[in-house]
Design a protein around this motif. Structure first.
Motif, PDB file in Angstrom:
ATOM      1  N   SER A   1       0.824  -1.211   0.000  1.00  0.00           N
ATOM      2  CA  SER A   1       0.000   0.000   0.000  1.00  0.00           C
ATOM      3  C   SER A   1       0.861   1.266   0.000  1.00  0.00           C
ATOM      4  N   GLU A   2       1.690   1.426  -1.053  1.00  0.00           N
ATOM      5  CA  GLU A   2       2.571   2.584  -1.135  1.00  0.00           C
ATOM      6  C   GLU A   2       1.791   3.845  -1.496  1.00  0.00           C
ATOM      7  N   LEU A   3       2.348   4.977  -1.093  1.00  0.00           N
ATOM      8  CA  LEU A   3       1.719   6.254  -1.389  1.00  0.00           C
ATOM      9  C   LEU A   3       1.896   6.603  -2.863  1.00  0.00           C
ATOM     10  N   PRO A   4       0.901   7.225  -3.500  1.00  0.00           N
ATOM     11  CA  PRO A   4       1.052   7.636  -4.900  1.00  0.00           C
ATOM     12  C   PRO A   4       2.037   8.788  -5.041  1.00  0.00           C
ATOM     13  N   LEU A   5       2.454   9.070  -6.253  1.00  0.00           N
ATOM     14  CA  LEU A   5       3.362  10.182  -6.509  1.00  0.00           C
ATOM     15  C   LEU A   5       2.670  11.510  -6.219  1.00  0.00           C
ATOM     16  N   THR A   6       3.457  12.475  -5.799  1.00  0.00           N
ATOM     17  CA  THR A   6       2.919  13.817  -5.606  1.00  0.00           C
ATOM     18  C   THR A   6       2.713  14.489  -6.959  1.00  0.00           C
ATOM     19  N   ARG A   7       2.014  15.616  -6.959  1.00  0.00           N
ATOM     20  CA  ARG A   7       1.766  16.332  -8.206  1.00  0.00           C
ATOM     21  C   ARG A   7       3.074  16.798  -8.844  1.00  0.00           C
ATOM     22  N   THR A   8       4.012  17.248  -8.027  1.00  0.00           N
ATOM     23  CA  THR A   8       5.304  17.697  -8.560  1.00  0.00           C
ATOM     24  C   THR A   8       6.069  16.539  -9.189  1.00  0.00           C
ATOM     25  N   GLN A   9       6.047  15.387  -8.545  1.00  0.00           N
ATOM     26  CA  GLN A   9       6.736  14.218  -9.093  1.00  0.00           C
ATOM     27  C   GLN A   9       6.110  13.774 -10.406  1.00  0.00           C
ATOM     28  N   ARG A  10       4.795  13.823 -10.480  1.00  0.00           N
ATOM     29  CA  ARG A  10       4.121  13.458 -11.728  1.00  0.00           C
ATOM     30  C   ARG A  10       4.485  14.427 -12.846  1.00  0.00           C
ATOM     31  N   LEU A  11       4.470  15.719 -12.538  1.00  0.00           N
ATOM     32  CA  LEU A  11       4.789  16.723 -13.545  1.00  0.00           C
ATOM     33  C   LEU A  11       6.212  16.547 -14.057  1.00  0.00           C
ATOM     34  N   ALA A  12       7.148  16.250 -13.156  1.00  0.00           N
ATOM     35  CA  ALA A  12       8.537  16.059 -13.567  1.00  0.00           C
ATOM     36  C   ALA A  12       8.669  14.884 -14.528  1.00  0.00           C
ATOM     37  N   ARG A  13       7.952  13.823 -14.287  1.00  0.00           N
ATOM     38  CA  ARG A  13       8.042  12.647 -15.154  1.00  0.00           C
ATOM     39  C   ARG A  13       7.319  12.869 -16.479  1.00  0.00           C
ATOM     40  N   ILE A  14       6.244  13.625 -16.463  1.00  0.00           N
ATOM     41  CA  ILE A  14       5.572  13.972 -17.721  1.00  0.00           C
ATOM     42  C   ILE A  14       6.487  14.822 -18.594  1.00  0.00           C
ATOM     43  N   LEU A  15       7.170  15.783 -17.984  1.00  0.00           N
ATOM     44  CA  LEU A  15       8.104  16.627 -18.737  1.00  0.00           C
ATOM     45  C   LEU A  15       9.267  15.803 -19.279  1.00  0.00           C
ATOM     46  N   ALA A  16       9.726  14.815 -18.501  1.00  0.00           N
ATOM     47  CA  ALA A  16      10.803  13.955 -18.983  1.00  0.00           C
ATOM     48  C   ALA A  16      10.356  13.140 -20.194  1.00  0.00           C
ATOM     49  N   ALA A  17       9.133  12.606 -20.146  1.00  0.00           N
ATOM     50  CA  ALA A  17       8.605  11.850 -21.288  1.00  0.00           C
ATOM     51  C   ALA A  17       8.460  12.754 -22.512  1.00  0.00           C
ATOM     52  N   ALA A  18       7.999  13.997 -22.291  1.00  0.00           N
ATOM     53  CA  ALA A  18       7.870  14.935 -23.403  1.00  0.00           C
ATOM     54  C   ALA A  18       9.237  15.265 -24.004  1.00  0.00           C
ATOM     55  N   ALA A  19      10.253  15.397 -23.151  1.00  0.00           N
ATOM     56  CA  ALA A  19      11.596  15.682 -23.647  1.00  0.00           C
ATOM     57  C   ALA A  19      12.143  14.522 -24.473  1.00  0.00           C
ATOM     58  N   ILE A  20      11.874  13.291 -24.009  1.00  0.00           N
ATOM     59  CA  ILE A  20      12.319  12.113 -24.769  1.00  0.00           C
ATOM     60  C   ILE A  20      11.719  12.114 -26.169  1.00  0.00           C
ATOM     61  N   LEU A  21      10.451  12.501 -26.266  1.00  0.00           N
ATOM     62  CA  LEU A  21       9.791  12.558 -27.567  1.00  0.00           C
ATOM     63  C   LEU A  21      10.284  13.724 -28.412  1.00  0.00           C
ATOM     64  N   ALA A  22      10.601  14.843 -27.776  1.00  0.00           N
ATOM     65  CA  ALA A  22      10.928  16.062 -28.523  1.00  0.00           C
ATOM     66  C   ALA A  22      12.344  16.059 -29.075  1.00  0.00           C
TER      67      ALA A  22
END
Length: 333
Positions: free
Chosen positions: A272-293
């Protein structure tokens, strides 16, 4: 040539280091939906880098400034200069062939996979019509069988299927958990997600990155469905239900609650681990976008440089044009 080498090197880097980093990341189990996005960003970036690298070999770009007519004239000269020699023509044709082959191979495997899965589901629905009975209370098809199993058939005529042994073995809250799990697969169209990952693996089975991506995506969609089931009942009930139906994998073309990753999923539910925070999610979304860009930016760099120079570094040996001719006739920006 330099752009193509950079893009192909980037594809190799993603397929080795990128895959290793993503597979070992501890956050993926806490955010399976985001992890699926990251895996598809990785796949798309690898394929895009190879395609764009091939196109950059086939279509050279000269650095020319001026109006549109001047730019088109310089591009035509660059193409003629490259394809005028056997070596340049071979490189250009090889690049175009590589890009076309990658696109066509993935497209053909995706279409073939969709058709094959649809045919299997159609045949399975026909079998269910003969041996199964619909339970309106559960909203599922019940099949008489001695092994506990639960799975769903996606598509236009979607079904959730339970065996009679599963009904006898599962408690009421565990039945609710299993049904919620399977309906999460149907609502989320997870068969499309897993099918897309499987298509790249079928297209290039010798690429370890695509095999790893397919396995991880298959596992992550099960985590997504588990998380949905925990909204209907306790995590312990979901874990117990998984252990009951774990022995039987889903039929071809279907998605099931059991499978080879059941032990890991049960441990995850009990932690029962805690979900990612909003900041952590945003950082990973930006990383995925950078990989694509990155592949797009690398391939577009010469085109961007077109607007930054007032000369044409293209030399044509047949005497029809020289760099000074183009510079004198160009309109400065």
């Amino acid at each position: 040539m330099r752009v193509a080498l950079v893009l192909l090197g980037y594809a190799i880097l993603l397929g080795t280091v990128g895959v290793s980093v993503l597979r070992r990341a501890h956050w993926v189990d806490r955010a399976p939906r985001l992890a699926i996005l990251a895996w598809f960003a990785l796949i798309a970036s690898i394929l895009g880098s190879v395609v764009l690298g091939g196109l950059s070999l086939a279509v050279p770009i000269g650095q020319v400034s001026g109006d549109l007519a001047e730019l088109l004239r310089s591009c035509a000269m660059a193409l003629r200069a490259q394809y005028a020699t056997p070596g340049g023509a071979a490189v250009g044709i090889a690049g175009a062939t590589l890009a076309a082959a990658v696109v066509m191979r993935v497209a053909c495997c995706a279409v073939a996979g969709i058709a094959r899965a649809a045919l299997r589901r159609h045949r399975h629905r026909g079998m269910l019509a003969m041996v199964g009975r619909h339970d309106p209370r559960l909203g599922a098809v019940i099949v008489e069988h001695d092994v506990p199993a639960a799975y769903c058939l996606p598509g236009r005529r979607k079904h959730v299927v339970l065996t009679s042994a599963a009904l006898r073995a599962l408690a009421d809250d565990e039945i609710v958990a299993v049904l919620a799990h399977e309906r999460a697969h149907l609502r989320g169209h997870h068969h499309i997600v897993t099918g897309a990952a499987a298509a790249t693996e079928r297209a290039f089975p010798f690429v370890a990155a695509f095999t790893a991506a397919r396995r991880e995506v298959d596992r992550l969609v099960e985590l997504l469905a588990d998380d949905t089931a925990t909204r209907s009942c306790s995590r312990l009930a979901v874990a117990d239900a998984l252990l009951t139906v774990a022995a039987t994998p889903a039929p071809a073309g279907a998605l099931g609650a059991g499978g080879s990753s059941t032990a890991h999923r049960v441990r995850r539910l009990l932690r029962s681990e805690l979900p990612l925070t909003r900041t952590q999610r945003l950082a990973r979304i930006l990383a995925a976008a950078a990989i694509l860009a990155i592949p797009v930016l690398v391939s577009a760099a010469p085109a961007v440089a077109v607007t930054q120079t007032n000369h044409c570094p293209i030399t044509v040996q047949d005497g029809t044009a020289t760099p000074s001719d183009l510079t004198s006739s160009a309109t400065p920006i």
